[in-house]
Design a protein around this motif. Structure first.
Motif, PDB file in Angstrom:
ATOM      1  N   ARG A 156     -11.976  34.196  28.143  1.00  0.00           N
ATOM      2  CA  ARG A 156     -11.160  33.066  27.711  1.00  0.00           C
ATOM      3  C   ARG A 156     -10.345  33.428  26.470  1.00  0.00           C
ATOM      4  O   ARG A 156     -10.886  33.792  25.440  1.00  0.00           O
ATOM      5  N   SER A 157      -9.049  33.304  26.588  1.00  0.00           N
ATOM      6  CA  SER A 157      -8.144  33.774  25.543  1.00  0.00           C
ATOM      7  C   SER A 157      -7.888  32.680  24.512  1.00  0.00           C
ATOM      8  O   SER A 157      -6.792  32.117  24.418  1.00  0.00           O
ATOM      9  N   ILE A 158      -8.924  32.396  23.756  1.00  0.00           N
ATOM     10  CA  ILE A 158      -8.793  31.453  22.645  1.00  0.00           C
ATOM     11  C   ILE A 158      -9.029  32.205  21.339  1.00  0.00           C
ATOM     12  O   ILE A 158      -9.595  33.295  21.323  1.00  0.00           O
ATOM     13  N   ILE A 159      -8.565  31.618  20.256  1.00  0.00           N
ATOM     14  CA  ILE A 159      -8.873  32.136  18.923  1.00  0.00           C
ATOM     15  C   ILE A 159      -9.921  31.215  18.333  1.00  0.00           C
ATOM     16  O   ILE A 159      -9.637  30.070  17.962  1.00  0.00           O
ATOM     17  N   SER A 160     -11.151  31.689  18.303  1.00  0.00           N
ATOM     18  CA  SER A 160     -12.288  30.816  18.004  1.00  0.00           C
ATOM     19  C   SER A 160     -12.236  30.216  16.606  1.00  0.00           C
ATOM     20  O   SER A 160     -12.764  29.132  16.377  1.00  0.00           O
ATOM     21  N   GLY A 161     -11.594  30.893  15.657  1.00  0.00           N
ATOM     22  CA  GLY A 161     -11.531  30.385  14.292  1.00  0.00           C
ATOM     23  C   GLY A 161     -10.455  29.355  14.063  1.00  0.00           C
ATOM     24  O   GLY A 161     -10.390  28.754  12.973  1.00  0.00           O
ATOM     25  N   LEU A 162      -9.600  29.139  15.048  1.00  0.00           N
ATOM     26  CA  LEU A 162      -8.543  28.138  14.936  1.00  0.00           C
ATOM     27  C   LEU A 162      -8.952  26.853  15.648  1.00  0.00           C
ATOM     28  O   LEU A 162      -9.759  26.873  16.583  1.00  0.00           O
ATOM     29  N   SER A 163      -8.358  25.767  15.234  1.00  0.00           N
ATOM     30  CA  SER A 163      -8.628  24.495  15.884  1.00  0.00           C
ATOM     31  C   SER A 163      -8.021  24.473  17.281  1.00  0.00           C
ATOM     32  O   SER A 163      -7.171  25.308  17.633  1.00  0.00           O
ATOM     33  N   VAL A 164      -8.447  23.499  18.062  1.00  0.00           N
ATOM     34  CA  VAL A 164      -7.861  23.311  19.392  1.00  0.00           C
ATOM     35  C   VAL A 164      -6.359  23.089  19.275  1.00  0.00           C
ATOM     36  O   VAL A 164      -5.563  23.662  20.023  1.00  0.00           O
ATOM     37  N   LEU A 165      -5.956  22.277  18.311  1.00  0.00           N
ATOM     38  CA  LEU A 165      -4.534  22.007  18.112  1.00  0.00           C
ATOM     39  C   LEU A 165      -3.757  23.283  17.812  1.00  0.00           C
ATOM     40  O   LEU A 165      -2.695  23.531  18.398  1.00  0.00           O
ATOM     41  N   ASP A 166      -4.274  24.108  16.924  1.00  0.00           N
ATOM     42  CA  ASP A 166      -3.564  25.333  16.567  1.00  0.00           C
ATOM     43  C   ASP A 166      -3.541  26.318  17.738  1.00  0.00           C
ATOM     44  O   ASP A 166      -2.562  27.051  17.918  1.00  0.00           O
ATOM     45  N   ASN A 167      -4.609  26.340  18.535  1.00  0.00           N
ATOM     46  CA  ASN A 167      -4.602  27.178  19.738  1.00  0.00           C
ATOM     47  C   ASN A 167      -3.502  26.724  20.702  1.00  0.00           C
ATOM     48  O   ASN A 167      -2.841  27.558  21.329  1.00  0.00           O
ATOM     49  N   LEU A 168      -3.298  25.428  20.819  1.00  0.00           N
ATOM     50  CA  LEU A 168      -2.237  24.924  21.686  1.00  0.00           C
ATOM     51  C   LEU A 168      -0.861  25.225  21.108  1.00  0.00           C
ATOM     52  O   LEU A 168       0.086  25.526  21.840  1.00  0.00           O
ATOM     53  N   ARG A 169      -0.754  25.179  19.801  1.00  0.00           N
ATOM     54  CA  ARG A 169       0.544  25.410  19.155  1.00  0.00           C
ATOM     55  C   ARG A 169       1.053  26.837  19.333  1.00  0.00           C
ATOM     56  O   ARG A 169       2.262  27.063  19.314  1.00  0.00           O
ATOM     57  N   ILE A 170       0.134  27.800  19.495  1.00  0.00           N
ATOM     58  CA  ILE A 170       0.585  29.186  19.639  1.00  0.00           C
ATOM     59  C   ILE A 170       1.007  29.504  21.070  1.00  0.00           C
ATOM     60  O   ILE A 170       1.475  30.603  21.345  1.00  0.00           O
ATOM     61  N   GLY A 171       0.863  28.543  21.957  1.00  0.00           N
ATOM     62  CA  GLY A 171       1.318  28.746  23.330  1.00  0.00           C
ATOM     63  C   GLY A 171       2.822  28.571  23.443  1.00  0.00           C
ATOM     64  O   GLY A 171       3.514  28.236  22.478  1.00  0.00           O
ATOM     65  N   ARG A 172       3.340  28.768  24.640  1.00  0.00           N
ATOM     66  CA  ARG A 172       4.781  28.707  24.879  1.00  0.00           C
ATOM     67  C   ARG A 172       5.263  27.298  25.206  1.00  0.00           C
ATOM     68  O   ARG A 172       6.474  27.062  25.277  1.00  0.00           O
ATOM     69  N   GLY A 173       4.331  26.379  25.396  1.00  0.00           N
ATOM     70  CA  GLY A 173       4.712  25.026  25.771  1.00  0.00           C
ATOM     71  C   GLY A 173       4.357  24.005  24.701  1.00  0.00           C
ATOM     72  O   GLY A 173       3.796  24.323  23.652  1.00  0.00           O
ATOM     73  N   ALA A 174       4.682  22.750  25.000  1.00  0.00           N
ATOM     74  CA  ALA A 174       4.421  21.653  24.074  1.00  0.00           C
ATOM     75  C   ALA A 174       2.951  21.253  24.111  1.00  0.00           C
ATOM     76  O   ALA A 174       2.308  21.284  25.163  1.00  0.00           O
ATOM     77  N   VAL A 175       2.429  20.884  22.961  1.00  0.00           N
ATOM     78  CA  VAL A 175       1.037  20.424  22.872  1.00  0.00           C
ATOM     79  C   VAL A 175       0.822  19.228  23.786  1.00  0.00           C
ATOM     80  O   VAL A 175      -0.179  19.131  24.504  1.00  0.00           O
ATOM     81  N   GLY A 176       1.776  18.313  23.792  1.00  0.00           N
ATOM     82  CA  GLY A 176       1.656  17.115  24.612  1.00  0.00           C
ATOM     83  C   GLY A 176       1.548  17.413  26.089  1.00  0.00           C
ATOM     84  O   GLY A 176       0.854  16.705  26.833  1.00  0.00           O
TER      85      GLY A 176
END
Length: 254
Positions: free
Chosen positions: A109-129
């Motif tokens: 699973r390609s998550i960054i465990s030290g970051l919040s869920v929100l910040d993990n979503l923000r580093i993606g290519r799409g919108a958090v919403g």
């Protein structure tokens, strides 16, 4: 009367299965040979994924499924063969294909465990919403460190982030690994919705064939690094897959 399912095609040198004029191929692999160092793990593998289609790739442990995916997305070099993206041969690497619209979800699973869920979503290519629309279960967890999530929540985060980027195709390795059945069903249904409503072509490696074939349109079976068979989805497809898998075991024994 329900038609008798056609037996699976056991192929020595398979060509990509036709996806039909309504589903032009977005991703194709033709004659792929790939591996590690000088050792080929898969040989002469061909497959195709159409727009809005879910294609499952099955095989026993060590059959070459992950190697096929890694070579397809440009994460490892190919020894022979080619990958076609929207009908054109490409030698792009994984990060270049990502920019072109090919999303990849690896088995880890390609998550960054030290970051919040929100910040993990923000580093993606799409919108958090957009990710939260797919998985509203993540909304109350936005401030939580991703490393504290359950395995199912982490996979929702990973898949939601990938699909939020509106990819043309999505390649997923071992979606259900270590997850509860209800979570797996939830993830698979999101894949089906993405294919139906957004036209995403999905190539899925999955061990739980009976679950995968509730949403998959077609399947391929790898055995000993080569494509052994292919078939359709649903209950008939599951029966054909079982027959084909048994045939590959008999071949090894004889």
């Amino acid at each position: 009367m329900t038609p008798t399912p056609r037996p699976p095609s056991l192929l020595a040198r398979p060509e990509p299965a036709p996806v039909g004029s309504a589903k032009p191929a977005v991703l194709e692999v033709v004659g792929l040979t790939a591996g590690y160092g000088d050792l080929a793990a898969v040989r002469d593998v061909s497959l195709a994924v159409g727009r809005g289609e879910i294609v499952a790739l099955f095989g026993a442990n060590g059959a070459g499924k992950t190697t096929t995916l890694l070579a397809t997305v440009g994460a490892i070099d190919r020894m022979a063969g080619e990958v076609r993206w929207h009908g054109r041969a490409t030698t792009q690497k994984v990060h270049q294909l990502a920019r072109a619209g090919l999303a990849f979800v690896p088995d880890e699973r390609s998550i960054i465990s030290g970051l919040s869920v929100l910040d993990n979503l923000r580093i993606g290519r799409g919108a958090v919403g957009a990710a939260l629309e797919l998985f509203p279960e993540l909304q109350p967890l936005l401030g939580v460190n991703a490393g504290l999530l359950s395995g199912g929540q982490q996979q929702m985060l990973t898949l939601g982030r990938a699909l939020a980027g509106l990819p043309d195709a999505l390649v997923v390795d071992e979606l259900s690994l270590g997850l509860a059945p209800l979570v797996v069903e939830r993830l698979l249904q999101v894949l089906r919705t993405a294919a139906d409503e957004r036209g995403v072509g999905v190539l899925l490696v999955e061990q739980q064939a009976h679950r995968a074939l509730t949403v998959a349109d077609r399947w391929y079976l790898l055995a000993n690094g080569r494509m052994a068979a292919e078939g359709g989805g649903g209950e008939a497809g599951l029966g054909a897959l079982r027959t084909a898998f048994a045939a590959t075991i008999d071949r090894v024994r004889t």
